[in-house]
Scaffold this active site. Structure first.
Site, short mmCIF file in Angstrom:
data_model
loop_
_atom_site.label_atom_id
_atom_site.label_comp_id
_atom_site.label_asym_id
_atom_site.label_seq_id
_atom_site.Cartn_x
_atom_site.Cartn_y
_atom_site.Cartn_z
CD GLU A 54 9.63 142.88 -32.64
OE1 GLU A 54 10.21 142.26 -33.43
OE2 GLU A 54 9.29 142.20 -31.42
CD1 TRP A 177 22.68 120.25 -3.89
CD2 TRP A 177 21.80 120.52 -1.96
NE1 TRP A 177 21.63 119.79 -4.24
CE2 TRP A 177 20.72 120.02 -3.00
CE3 TRP A 177 20.98 120.69 -0.66
CZ2 TRP A 177 19.61 119.50 -2.93
CZ3 TRP A 177 19.74 120.17 -0.53
CH2 TRP A 177 18.93 119.60 -1.65
CG LEU A 211 19.30 115.07 -14.02
CD1 LEU A 211 19.97 113.99 -15.21
CD2 LEU A 211 20.54 115.79 -13.61
NE ARG A 214 14.20 120.92 -8.01
CZ ARG A 214 14.91 119.82 -8.54
NH1 ARG A 214 14.62 119.12 -9.54
NH2 ARG A 214 16.25 119.73 -7.79
#
Length: 385
Positions: A54, A177, A211, A214
């Site tokens: 607001e 990965w 963990l 980032r």
């Protein structure tokens, strides 16, 4: 409310979405100020501790050289009327001489729960509530769950190949990965939303993860490890970086009794050791989530392997699932098959409010679950950690 009013509220909801992963544990809120059928100011809550939606919308009007006096303010959540990290938004609205406030939904928090709307009415401002209420509550579902029940919102996340493998068998750096960089960057937004990030001990032993979100944007989520046999290495990254973000080791009382010296060394590192009791091989996940909820943690991101994921699903503890799928078939080059422990589930678990998004060649699929009673007739698949 006419279709034009709904259009303005939908615009406010879109603005609110921009704050997700930056405002938690506050709710994401958007605001649009309208005068003579035209939007004259926009704002959203940008970051935790910063001005609310607001206030930003009112300031936007002034920057554009228009006055909100006599206008209509569309807001996705009841304006606050208490002094917190920022001043009461109700007073800013009153001082701006807004004529009408249209709120999507009431804020169920103890300090609000209609008090903000009543303050506006007392000041002579016309107030309406309920426009696009379902969408507004879905947007801040973790906030609403924690405020009304004290329970954590649990997000179960994993990344996989097309054939359901969560990791390469060869853990060399170039094959660390499965998904691409864009997917991993998006996954860090989930971490920034969370008050706690949870994995099993097998993930710690295999990956030695940090963990942490980032970039962190100042967030320091609690890092939780399910470690029923107290196998966490004292030199792992989690214990070496406790000053960066706290660590909680959730283990069985029997493991502490069997090796009190190790438990003491873990505590000396600065980690908390939280114990559970019981004769079964499964950790008491409900007790853990209740404890996290009491600590004010709204969202828990579960990033564990297949057995951890199956454990949370088996106990009907998951509110949201987020899966990143890479266009790869790993076959024997992959490991950690998500399908194997899921065989313990004896019914289909459907998702609703499903969304999909591409990140290069990767695809993210996410959706909400309707939590009910725990799944029964489950075959125990062994140690979930």
């Amino acid at each position: 409310m006419n279709a034009q009013g709904e259009k303005f509220m939908q615009s406010a909801l879109k603005l609110a979405e921009k704050g997700i992963s930056s405002v938690e544990p506050n709710p994401a809120v958007g605001c649009v100020i309208v005068k003579a059928g035209q939007v004259i100011g926009k704002g959203y809550h940008k970051k935790f501790g910063g001005p609310h939606a607001e206030v930003n919308a009112i300031e936007d009007c002034r920057t554009l050289g228009v006055t909100p006096e006599g206008g209509a303010l569309y807001i996705t959540l009841e304006p606050c009327c208490h002094q917190g990290k920022t001043g009461p938004c109700t007073e800013a609205i009153i001082n701006a001489k807004v004529a009408r406030v249209i709120a999507a939904t009431v804020d169920p928090s103890g300090h609000a729960n209609g008090k903000g709307l009543e303050r506006l009415r007392q000041a002579g401002i016309e107030v309406e509530v309920g426009l696009c209420e379902q969408e507004a509550r879905l947007l801040n579902a973790p906030f609403f769950k924690h405020v009304t029940t004290g329970q954590c919102w649990v997000v179960l996340k994993w990344a996989q190949s097309i054939d359901g493998k969560l990791a390469y068998a060869d853990q060399s750096s170039e094959k660390r990965w499965i998904t691409n960089e864009a997917s991993r960057s998006d996954a860090h937004k989930l971490r920034r939303r969370a008050g706690a990030i949870l994995v099993g001990i097998n993930t710690v032993l295999a990956d030695d993860p940090l963990l942490t979100p980032r970039p962190s944007q100042g967030r320091k989520p609690l890092r939780v490890v399910l470690d029923d046999q107290l196998r966490i290495p004292l030199e792992c990254q989690l214990l070496r970086t406790i000053k960066t973000s706290p660590v909680l080791i959730y283990t069985h009382q029997a493991a502490v009794d069997a090796n009190p010296q190790l438990a003491g060394q873990i505590r000396d590192k600065g980690a908390e050791v939280l114990v559970y009791e019981g004769s079964g091989p499964m950790p008491d996940l409900r007790f853990l989530l209740e404890e996290l909820g009491k600590r004010g943690i709204q969202q828990v991101l579960v990033e564990g392997g297949p057995h951890v994921a199956a454990s949370f699903l088996r106990e009907a503890l998951v509110d949201e699932i987020c899966v990143y799928i890479a266009p790869k078939v790993l076959g024997s080059a992959g490991t950690a098959d998500i399908g194997e422990p899921m065989a313990c589930l004896d019914r289909v678990i459907g998702l609703h409010h499903v969304q999909s998004k591409a990140f290069g060649e990767d695809v993210r699929i996410s959706g909400r679950l309707e939590n009910g009673a725990p799944l029964d007739k489950v075959v125990d698949s062994g140690n979930p950690s």
